[in-house]
Design a protein around this motif. Structure first.
Motif, PDB file in Angstrom:
ATOM      1  N   GLY A  31       0.825  -1.199   0.000  1.00 32.55           N
ATOM      2  CA  GLY A  31       0.000   0.000   0.000  1.00 32.55           C
ATOM      3  C   GLY A  31       0.856   1.244   0.000  1.00 32.55           C
ATOM      4  N   VAL A  32       0.349   2.311  -0.604  1.00 32.76           N
ATOM      5  CA  VAL A  32       1.055   3.590  -0.662  1.00 32.76           C
ATOM      6  C   VAL A  32       0.342   4.555   0.288  1.00 32.76           C
ATOM      7  N   ILE A  33       1.019   4.879   1.403  1.00 34.10           N
ATOM      8  CA  ILE A  33       0.437   5.796   2.384  1.00 34.10           C
ATOM      9  C   ILE A  33       0.522   7.232   1.880  1.00 34.10           C
ATOM     10  N   ASP A  34       1.697   7.627   1.434  1.00 33.08           N
ATOM     11  CA  ASP A  34       1.889   8.898   0.747  1.00 33.08           C
ATOM     12  C   ASP A  34       3.114   8.755  -0.146  1.00 33.08           C
ATOM     13  N   ALA A  35       3.618   9.861  -0.675  1.00 32.37           N
ATOM     14  CA  ALA A  35       4.693   9.787  -1.673  1.00 32.37           C
ATOM     15  C   ALA A  35       5.964   9.137  -1.138  1.00 32.37           C
ATOM     16  N   GLN A  36       6.198   9.202   0.186  1.00 27.08           N
ATOM     17  CA  GLN A  36       7.436   8.673   0.748  1.00 27.08           C
ATOM     18  C   GLN A  36       7.227   7.576   1.780  1.00 27.08           C
ATOM     19  N   ARG A  37       5.984   7.294   2.168  1.00 23.53           N
ATOM     20  CA  ARG A  37       5.713   6.251   3.149  1.00 23.53           C
ATOM     21  C   ARG A  37       4.958   5.105   2.498  1.00 23.53           C
ATOM     22  N   LEU A  38       5.498   3.899   2.676  1.00 19.48           N
ATOM     23  CA  LEU A  38       4.967   2.728   1.999  1.00 19.48           C
ATOM     24  C   LEU A  38       4.697   1.610   2.986  1.00 19.48           C
ATOM     25  N   GLU A  45       9.665   4.523   5.411  1.00 21.21           N
ATOM     26  CA  GLU A  45       9.622   5.913   4.982  1.00 21.21           C
ATOM     27  C   GLU A  45      10.943   6.231   4.297  1.00 21.21           C
ATOM     28  N   LEU A  46      10.880   6.767   3.086  1.00 23.48           N
ATOM     29  CA  LEU A  46      12.075   7.058   2.298  1.00 23.48           C
ATOM     30  C   LEU A  46      12.487   8.508   2.492  1.00 23.48           C
ATOM     31  N   TRP A  47      13.789   8.751   2.355  1.00 25.15           N
ATOM     32  CA  TRP A  47      14.282  10.125   2.470  1.00 25.15           C
ATOM     33  C   TRP A  47      13.805  10.989   1.308  1.00 25.15           C
ATOM     34  N   LEU A  48      13.775  10.402   0.098  1.00 22.62           N
ATOM     35  CA  LEU A  48      13.379  11.152  -1.092  1.00 22.62           C
ATOM     36  C   LEU A  48      12.230  10.443  -1.796  1.00 22.62           C
ATOM     37  N   THR A  49      11.359  11.206  -2.410  1.00 17.53           N
ATOM     38  CA  THR A  49      10.268  10.631  -3.183  1.00 17.53           C
ATOM     39  C   THR A  49      10.832   9.932  -4.423  1.00 17.53           C
ATOM     40  N   PRO A  50      10.468   8.674  -4.688  1.00 12.54           N
ATOM     41  CA  PRO A  50      10.945   8.005  -5.906  1.00 12.54           C
ATOM     42  C   PRO A  50      10.588   8.815  -7.144  1.00 12.54           C
ATOM     43  N   MET A  86       9.408   8.026 -10.024  1.00 12.05           N
ATOM     44  CA  MET A  86       8.142   7.647 -10.638  1.00 12.05           C
ATOM     45  C   MET A  86       7.195   7.140  -9.548  1.00 12.05           C
ATOM     46  N   PRO A  87       5.883   7.212  -9.765  1.00  6.27           N
ATOM     47  CA  PRO A  87       4.936   6.758  -8.752  1.00  6.27           C
ATOM     48  C   PRO A  87       5.128   5.280  -8.399  1.00  6.27           C
ATOM     49  N   VAL A  88       5.032   4.986  -7.110  1.00  6.93           N
ATOM     50  CA  VAL A  88       5.120   3.606  -6.632  1.00  6.93           C
ATOM     51  C   VAL A  88       3.718   3.022  -6.586  1.00  6.93           C
ATOM     52  N   ALA A  89       3.598   1.746  -6.922  1.00  2.41           N
ATOM     53  CA  ALA A  89       2.293   1.090  -6.941  1.00  2.41           C
ATOM     54  C   ALA A  89       2.355  -0.211  -6.150  1.00  2.41           C
ATOM     55  N   PRO A  90       1.234  -0.644  -5.574  1.00  7.21           N
ATOM     56  CA  PRO A  90       1.213  -1.947  -4.893  1.00  7.21           C
ATOM     57  C   PRO A  90       1.679  -3.051  -5.838  1.00  7.21           C
ATOM     58  N   GLY A  91       2.486  -3.950  -5.316  1.00  8.93           N
ATOM     59  CA  GLY A  91       3.055  -5.025  -6.132  1.00  8.93           C
ATOM     60  C   GLY A  91       4.481  -4.763  -6.557  1.00  8.93           C
ATOM     61  N   ASP A  92       4.962  -3.515  -6.419  1.00  5.02           N
ATOM     62  CA  ASP A  92       6.354  -3.208  -6.767  1.00  5.02           C
ATOM     63  C   ASP A  92       7.277  -3.919  -5.785  1.00  5.02           C
ATOM     64  N   ALA A  93       8.263  -4.634  -6.322  1.00  2.00           N
ATOM     65  CA  ALA A  93       9.189  -5.406  -5.482  1.00  2.00           C
ATOM     66  C   ALA A  93      10.483  -4.634  -5.275  1.00  2.00           C
ATOM     67  N   PHE A  94      11.160  -4.935  -4.179  1.00  2.00           N
ATOM     68  CA  PHE A  94      12.391  -4.232  -3.840  1.00  2.00           C
ATOM     69  C   PHE A  94      13.271  -5.113  -2.960  1.00  2.00           C
ATOM     70  N   THR A  95      14.540  -4.740  -2.879  1.00  2.00           N
ATOM     71  CA  THR A  95      15.448  -5.293  -1.881  1.00  2.00           C
ATOM     72  C   THR A  95      15.918  -4.153  -1.001  1.00  2.00           C
ATOM     73  N   VAL A  96      16.248  -4.466   0.243  1.00  2.00           N
ATOM     74  CA  VAL A  96      16.679  -3.440   1.179  1.00  2.00           C
ATOM     75  C   VAL A  96      17.774  -4.017   2.067  1.00  2.00           C
ATOM     76  N   THR A  97      18.758  -3.207   2.386  1.00  2.00           N
ATOM     77  CA  THR A  97      19.856  -3.640   3.250  1.00  2.00           C
ATOM     78  C   THR A  97      19.835  -2.837   4.540  1.00  2.00           C
ATOM     79  N   ALA A  98      20.399  -3.432   5.583  1.00  2.00           N
ATOM     80  CA  ALA A  98      20.433  -2.786   6.896  1.00  2.00           C
ATOM     81  C   ALA A  98      21.200  -1.479   6.822  1.00  2.00           C
ATOM     82  N   GLY A  99      20.821  -0.531   7.669  1.00  2.00           N
ATOM     83  CA  GLY A  99      21.481   0.754   7.715  1.00  2.00           C
ATOM     84  C   GLY A  99      22.356   0.893   8.945  1.00  2.00           C
ATOM     85  N   CYS A 100      23.236   1.881   8.919  1.00  2.00           N
ATOM     86  CA  CYS A 100      24.153   2.127  10.034  1.00  2.00           C
ATOM     87  C   CYS A 100      24.175   3.624  10.310  1.00  2.00           C
TER      88      CYS A 100
END
Length: 297
Positions: free
Chosen positions: A177-184, A229-234, A236-250
């Motif tokens: 789900g897309v909550i807003d432009a930067q929160r998913l 929540e992303l620092w910057l808006t992607p 292009m628009p994000v849609a449900p079903g879009d897949a991603f990988t994410v790595t731990a932050g420090c």
């Protein structure tokens, strides 16, 4: 002083000249593009320069010594090679630009004017303006060690030594789900504790942003799923079903290096370095300013 070939000098001194400007753009993804302000397609050095591509060159500011020469290119998004989506996706960020003055009647008669990299790109509707800085700009980049309280290394690089390919440091998910432009709202990483991916890198695998990298601001874990929540808006628009990988932050602190990554031997910060106020103070024999080591506190 730039040396101009005799044949070109003679042509420039004629009342009517046959010169145009050509640009090659080498993007960071390996794509090579060519453009010219002439009304016919030109080709040399294995590059085809697209005619009437909508590009207009401003004056080049040049100086002697190590000062950074600058140049700007503006135009409309009239070329199929330059799209609004590619600019938004950052494909032209850091691209290498080479510019020539070319005799269009004999392309072997040409003069290299500038070689540099694209810096800031400004967009106004269907038009854009790109700033090109000469190679001397690299001399303005910081190099060597930085003495900071926090670590100055990038997570996962050679000096850091953390292997981000380990299962505990990476995850794969899908947008639910897309909550807003930067929160998913996402699924697939619900097993990871809250904040595990704060500051981490996210790479889109599918959807309109496929291949685009982003950075996570906050990671909130919940029983029903997780929120990123992303620092910057992607771009292009994000849609449900879009897949991603994410790595731990420090967050570059000693405590995180120790507790999260068990990597304190490679920590590159100086957490016990006194601040300016402390260093400028004087020993009064009372309180903390007694001349002793900070490490014992």
């Amino acid at each position: 002083m730039r040396s101009i070939p005799n044949a070109m000098r003679a042509a420039l001194e004629r009342g009517a000249t046959t010169f145009c400007r050509c640009w090659s753009v080498a993007r960071t993804d390996g794509t090579m593009l060519g453009f010219t302000d002439h009304d016919r397609v030109l080709a040399f050095d294995g590059i085809i320069f697209e005619a009437s591509s909508g590009l207009t060159a401003a004056a080049i500011e040049s100086s002697s010594g190590l000062s950074v020469d600058t140049h700007s290119v503006s135009g409309a998004l009239s070329s199929e090679a330059i799209s609004e989506a590619d600019i938004e996706r950052g494909l032209f960020d850091g691209a290498t630009v080479t510019m020539w003055l070319v005799d269009w009647t004999d392309v072997s008669s040409r003069l290299l004017l500038l070689r540099g990299g694209i810096g800031e790109i400004r967009r106004r509707g269907a038009a854009f303006e790109a700033e090109v800085a000469s190679l001397a700009e690299k001399l303005n980049q910081p190099s060597g060690r930085a003495f900071l309280h926090s670590c100055d290394r990038r997570l996962g690089d050679v000096r850091c030594g953390v292997d981000l390919s380990l299962p505990q440091f990476k995850g794969a998910g899908v947008v639910t789900g897309v909550i807003d432009a930067q929160r998913l709202a996402v699924s697939g990483i619900g097993a990871m504790q809250r904040g595990w991916f704060d500051g981490g890198a996210l790479v889109w695998l599918s959807g309109a942003n496929a291949g685009v990298r982003g950075q996570v601001k906050t990671h909130i874990a919940a029983a029903a799923g997780a929120t990123l929540e992303l620092w910057l808006t992607p771009p292009m628009p994000v849609a449900p079903g879009d897949a991603f990988t994410v790595t731990a932050g420090c967050d570059k602190t000693l405590e995180t290096c120790k507790s999260k990554f068990d990597n304190i031997l490679n920590f590159r910060g100086f957490p016990h370095m006194p601040g300016d106020d402390w260093a400028a103070g004087y020993v009064d024999g009372e309180g903390d300013h007694d001349g002793g080591s900070l490490l014992r506190r």
